[in-house]
Write an enzyme that holds these catalytic residues in place. Structure first.
Site, short mmCIF file in Angstrom:
data_model
loop_
_atom_site.label_atom_id
_atom_site.label_comp_id
_atom_site.label_asym_id
_atom_site.label_seq_id
_atom_site.Cartn_x
_atom_site.Cartn_y
_atom_site.Cartn_z
N ASN A 60 -14.75 -10.10 11.28
CA ASN A 60 -15.10 -10.61 9.95
C ASN A 60 -16.36 -9.97 9.40
O ASN A 60 -16.53 -9.86 8.19
CB ASN A 60 -15.25 -12.13 9.97
N ASP A 107 -11.41 -1.81 6.14
CA ASP A 107 -10.30 -2.75 6.01
C ASP A 107 -9.23 -2.51 7.08
O ASP A 107 -8.63 -3.44 7.59
CB ASP A 107 -9.69 -2.65 4.61
N ASP A 128 -9.86 -11.72 5.35
CA ASP A 128 -9.58 -10.31 5.08
C ASP A 128 -8.78 -10.15 3.79
O ASP A 128 -9.15 -9.36 2.92
CB ASP A 128 -8.81 -9.71 6.26
N HIS A 129 -7.72 -10.92 3.64
CA HIS A 129 -6.88 -10.79 2.44
C HIS A 129 -7.62 -11.30 1.20
O HIS A 129 -7.40 -10.78 0.10
CB HIS A 129 -5.54 -11.51 2.62
N ASP A 132 -9.82 -8.50 0.20
CA ASP A 132 -8.97 -7.46 -0.39
C ASP A 132 -8.64 -7.79 -1.84
O ASP A 132 -8.69 -6.92 -2.72
CB ASP A 132 -7.65 -7.32 0.38
#
Length: 164
Positions: A60, A107, A128-129, A132
């Site tokens: 993270n 990423d 993460d998403h 993004d």
């Protein structure tokens, strides 16, 4: 009953998560949908970066670092022009491109790091998403600045369409 419906468990079927649904989330395992031709080419680079990444570094943290890089990419444009209509120095686009390359590298590496350290989790995947999704906005700003799209309805429409 918690205030946020996403986290609520309700006995009737009113759109809230059931106990079975919560169990499914708890046991979720991420499965990659495969590689694109570019993934196969870049994978050598990503594996190289992963090999020099300390095992103690949290995935993270890698995700957050990439997101901060994308905010810097936006900040470079914001220093010169918030209207997306003025000419900005050429070097700002090079910085933006470099930031995007670093971001896409981080990423790709964050998930590999999570699997390498055995620290994959649904929360990490969500983080993460989420990063993004926000990073797409910074890419759109770079495109709008490069084309001097302005900040009117056209940019708003472009932004909305590009998000999907």
């Amino acid at each position: 009953l918690i205030l946020f419906p996403l986290f609520c468990v309700k006995s009737s079927n009113m759109g809230f998560l059931t106990k079975d649904g919560l169990e499914h989330i708890k046991n979720h395992k991420y499965k990659s949908s495969g590689y694109s031709p570019l993934d196969l080419k870049f994978n050598v680079w990503w594996e190289g970066v992963l090999n020099v990444t300390p095992k103690s570094m949290a995935p993270n943290l890698i995700t957050l670092a990439g997101f901060i890089i994308m905010m810097i990419s936006y900040g470079v444009f914001a220093i010169y022009d918030l209207t997306l209509e003025k000419e900005v120095p050429q070097w700002t686009f090079w910085v933006s491109g470099l930031c995007m390359f670093i971001y896409q590298t981080l990423d790709a590496v964050d998930g590999k790091q999570a699997r390498k350290t055995g620290s994959s989790s649904p929360l990490g995947q969500l983080f993460d998403h989420g990063c993004d999704s926000f990073s797409v906005s910074f890419v759109i700003v770079a495109v709008a600045q490069a084309t001097r799209f302005g900040n009117g309805f056209g940019t708003l429409a472009f932004w909305a369409i590009a998000q999907y």
